[in-house]
Design a protein around this motif. Sequence first.
Motif, PDB file in Angstrom:
ATOM      1  N   THR A  33      18.616 -11.024  37.893  1.00 25.26           N
ATOM      2  CA  THR A  33      19.145 -11.376  36.561  1.00 25.26           C
ATOM      3  C   THR A  33      18.916 -12.857  36.266  1.00 25.26           C
ATOM      4  O   THR A  33      19.120 -13.708  37.135  1.00 25.26           O
ATOM      5  CB  THR A  33      20.665 -11.071  36.497  1.00 25.26           C
ATOM      6  OG1 THR A  33      20.858  -9.683  36.767  1.00 25.26           O
ATOM      7  CG2 THR A  33      21.240 -11.378  35.122  1.00 25.26           C
ATOM      8  N   LEU A  34      18.479 -13.125  35.050  1.00 25.79           N
ATOM      9  CA  LEU A  34      18.291 -14.504  34.566  1.00 25.79           C
ATOM     10  C   LEU A  34      19.311 -14.776  33.465  1.00 25.79           C
ATOM     11  O   LEU A  34      19.306 -14.099  32.439  1.00 25.79           O
ATOM     12  CB  LEU A  34      16.871 -14.662  33.985  1.00 25.79           C
ATOM     13  CG  LEU A  34      16.575 -16.001  33.289  1.00 25.79           C
ATOM     14  CD1 LEU A  34      16.483 -17.146  34.302  1.00 25.79           C
ATOM     15  CD2 LEU A  34      15.279 -15.911  32.480  1.00 25.79           C
ATOM     16  N   ALA A  35      20.206 -15.753  33.685  1.00 28.85           N
ATOM     17  CA  ALA A  35      21.129 -16.174  32.619  1.00 28.85           C
ATOM     18  C   ALA A  35      20.433 -17.252  31.803  1.00 28.85           C
ATOM     19  O   ALA A  35      19.872 -18.203  32.365  1.00 28.85           O
ATOM     20  CB  ALA A  35      22.416 -16.724  33.215  1.00 28.85           C
ATOM     21  N   MET A  36      20.447 -17.111  30.489  1.00 23.56           N
ATOM     22  CA  MET A  36      19.752 -18.064  29.614  1.00 23.56           C
ATOM     23  C   MET A  36      20.781 -18.705  28.689  1.00 23.56           C
ATOM     24  O   MET A  36      21.408 -18.009  27.884  1.00 23.56           O
ATOM     25  CB  MET A  36      18.698 -17.330  28.773  1.00 23.56           C
ATOM     26  CG  MET A  36      17.769 -16.442  29.613  1.00 23.56           C
ATOM     27  SD  MET A  36      16.365 -15.815  28.665  1.00 23.56           S
ATOM     28  CE  MET A  36      17.184 -14.820  27.449  1.00 23.56           C
ATOM     29  N   ILE A  37      20.965 -20.013  28.810  1.00 22.97           N
ATOM     30  CA  ILE A  37      21.954 -20.724  27.989  1.00 22.97           C
ATOM     31  C   ILE A  37      21.213 -21.551  26.934  1.00 22.97           C
ATOM     32  O   ILE A  37      20.386 -22.403  27.280  1.00 22.97           O
ATOM     33  CB  ILE A  37      22.826 -21.663  28.848  1.00 22.97           C
ATOM     34  CG1 ILE A  37      23.511 -20.876  29.978  1.00 22.97           C
ATOM     35  CG2 ILE A  37      23.860 -22.378  27.977  1.00 22.97           C
ATOM     36  CD1 ILE A  37      24.243 -21.773  30.978  1.00 22.97           C
ATOM     37  N   PHE A  38      21.501 -21.274  25.686  1.00 21.20           N
ATOM     38  CA  PHE A  38      20.853 -22.008  24.590  1.00 21.20           C
ATOM     39  C   PHE A  38      21.880 -22.801  23.805  1.00 21.20           C
ATOM     40  O   PHE A  38      22.788 -22.238  23.209  1.00 21.20           O
ATOM     41  CB  PHE A  38      20.099 -21.037  23.666  1.00 21.20           C
ATOM     42  CG  PHE A  38      18.814 -20.550  24.267  1.00 21.20           C
ATOM     43  CD1 PHE A  38      17.641 -21.267  24.094  1.00 21.20           C
ATOM     44  CD2 PHE A  38      18.777 -19.405  25.037  1.00 21.20           C
ATOM     45  CE1 PHE A  38      16.451 -20.853  24.680  1.00 21.20           C
ATOM     46  CE2 PHE A  38      17.596 -18.977  25.623  1.00 21.20           C
ATOM     47  CZ  PHE A  38      16.434 -19.697  25.439  1.00 21.20           C
ATOM     48  N   ALA A  43      21.124 -13.445  27.550  1.00 19.58           N
ATOM     49  CA  ALA A  43      21.098 -14.597  26.631  1.00 19.58           C
ATOM     50  C   ALA A  43      22.523 -15.008  26.254  1.00 19.58           C
ATOM     51  O   ALA A  43      23.325 -14.175  25.847  1.00 19.58           O
ATOM     52  CB  ALA A  43      20.299 -14.250  25.384  1.00 19.58           C
ATOM     53  N   LEU A  44      22.801 -16.286  26.392  1.00 21.98           N
ATOM     54  CA  LEU A  44      24.149 -16.815  26.152  1.00 21.98           C
ATOM     55  C   LEU A  44      24.012 -18.095  25.335  1.00 21.98           C
ATOM     56  O   LEU A  44      22.967 -18.746  25.386  1.00 21.98           O
ATOM     57  CB  LEU A  44      24.802 -17.187  27.487  1.00 21.98           C
ATOM     58  CG  LEU A  44      24.894 -16.070  28.527  1.00 21.98           C
ATOM     59  CD1 LEU A  44      25.084 -16.672  29.916  1.00 21.98           C
ATOM     60  CD2 LEU A  44      26.042 -15.142  28.185  1.00 21.98           C
ATOM     61  N   ASN A  45      25.064 -18.467  24.623  1.00 25.06           N
ATOM     62  CA  ASN A  45      25.080 -19.822  24.088  1.00 25.06           C
ATOM     63  C   ASN A  45      26.392 -20.472  24.491  1.00 25.06           C
ATOM     64  O   ASN A  45      27.347 -19.796  24.868  1.00 25.06           O
ATOM     65  CB  ASN A  45      24.804 -19.869  22.574  1.00 25.06           C
ATOM     66  CG  ASN A  45      25.897 -19.237  21.769  1.00 25.06           C
ATOM     67  OD1 ASN A  45      27.059 -19.612  21.890  1.00 25.06           O
ATOM     68  ND2 ASN A  45      25.530 -18.264  20.952  1.00 25.06           N
ATOM     69  N   ARG A  46      26.392 -21.799  24.430  1.00 26.15           N
ATOM     70  CA  ARG A  46      27.530 -22.563  24.958  1.00 26.15           C
ATOM     71  C   ARG A  46      28.856 -22.079  24.357  1.00 26.15           C
ATOM     72  O   ARG A  46      29.862 -21.992  25.051  1.00 26.15           O
ATOM     73  CB  ARG A  46      27.309 -24.048  24.657  1.00 26.15           C
ATOM     74  CG  ARG A  46      28.377 -24.965  25.238  1.00 26.15           C
ATOM     75  CD  ARG A  46      28.029 -26.421  24.978  1.00 26.15           C
ATOM     76  NE  ARG A  46      26.896 -26.850  25.764  1.00 26.15           N
ATOM     77  CZ  ARG A  46      26.976 -27.491  26.929  1.00 26.15           C
ATOM     78  NH1 ARG A  46      28.152 -27.776  27.447  1.00 26.15           N
ATOM     79  NH2 ARG A  46      25.895 -27.855  27.575  1.00 26.15           N
TER      80      ARG A  46
END
Length: 311
Positions: free
Chosen positions: A47-52, A76-79
């Motif tokens: 799994t790759l967590a992606m924070i934008f 995909a996540l954002n702050r």
Amino acid sequence: PPSLKGRDCLALSDYTPGEVESLLALALEGKEKLKKGEAWHPLSGKTLAMIFDKPSTRTRVSFEAGMAQLGGHPLALNRQELQLGRGESTADTAQILSGFVDAILIRTHWHSDVKELASYASIPVINGLTDLHHPCQALADLLTLKETKGKLAGLKLAYVGDGNNVLHSLLEAGALTGMHVAAAFPPGYEPDESIVQQAELIAQKTGGMVTWTHDPAEAVAGADAVYTDVWASMGQEEEKEKRMKDFVGYQVDPIMMAKAKSDALFLHCLPAYRGLEVAAEVIDGPQSAVFRQAENRLHAQKALLVMLLGD
Ligand code: CP
């Protein structure tokens, strides 16, 4: 391929020339597999967590699609969705995510935040753009040049525009692969001095070269590729008016392209603003490789993910 297992990708200069060469070779192999419809699932179960923290089209979609194509799971996540947005520390977030996922991709404002995240994470951290570096973009740029020109060493890559994160990563990319990166930027828009020095040191070992000027014509003369980027990047909107004045003479137009080699490529990391940093005739013309370049984000990053996470 040689493994980069467990390493971070914060800047391209994290890697040796040989490691960059291996990444590009694997990227070309992966691209070929995808075109032939061959399955390639080395990241099954990862799994790759992606924070934008900033908007993104290419980075967000290419990492999400790439991770899925490799058999892994992108998240995909954002702050603001995370407790990070309510003040949970970067250090705690890094340690928590390290227990759940296999790698973290982050796009944020300050490079120092990404370094802090990486220092507390026990899993690879990938820089999806900071104020200082855009290594994934530069990897895709190298891939585009390599597959179009057949080689990298000895090529002249002219960069015309802001001395920003994209130029920083291109300086390192060019130095690592033995290219001549010739940058032209207006006074007051110089790249970071320590990154230029780092690129010069690398170039001394690879046969590459870094030069700079305030005269775009000088940078572009005889170039194999001409690269530009937006004049006002994300977060610089309030400087836009001043920048429009300061960058007069830096538009890549047909007259400027004609100073490069006749088969020179036009490159741009996108998004582009036609009529500002580039004339529509250039970006929509026959020398433009911008859509191939964008597509290569997928292939370059898949290779990076496999080398950082694969068994
Ligand atoms: N070039 C680039 O990083 O594009 P995005 O901002 O759309 O991710």
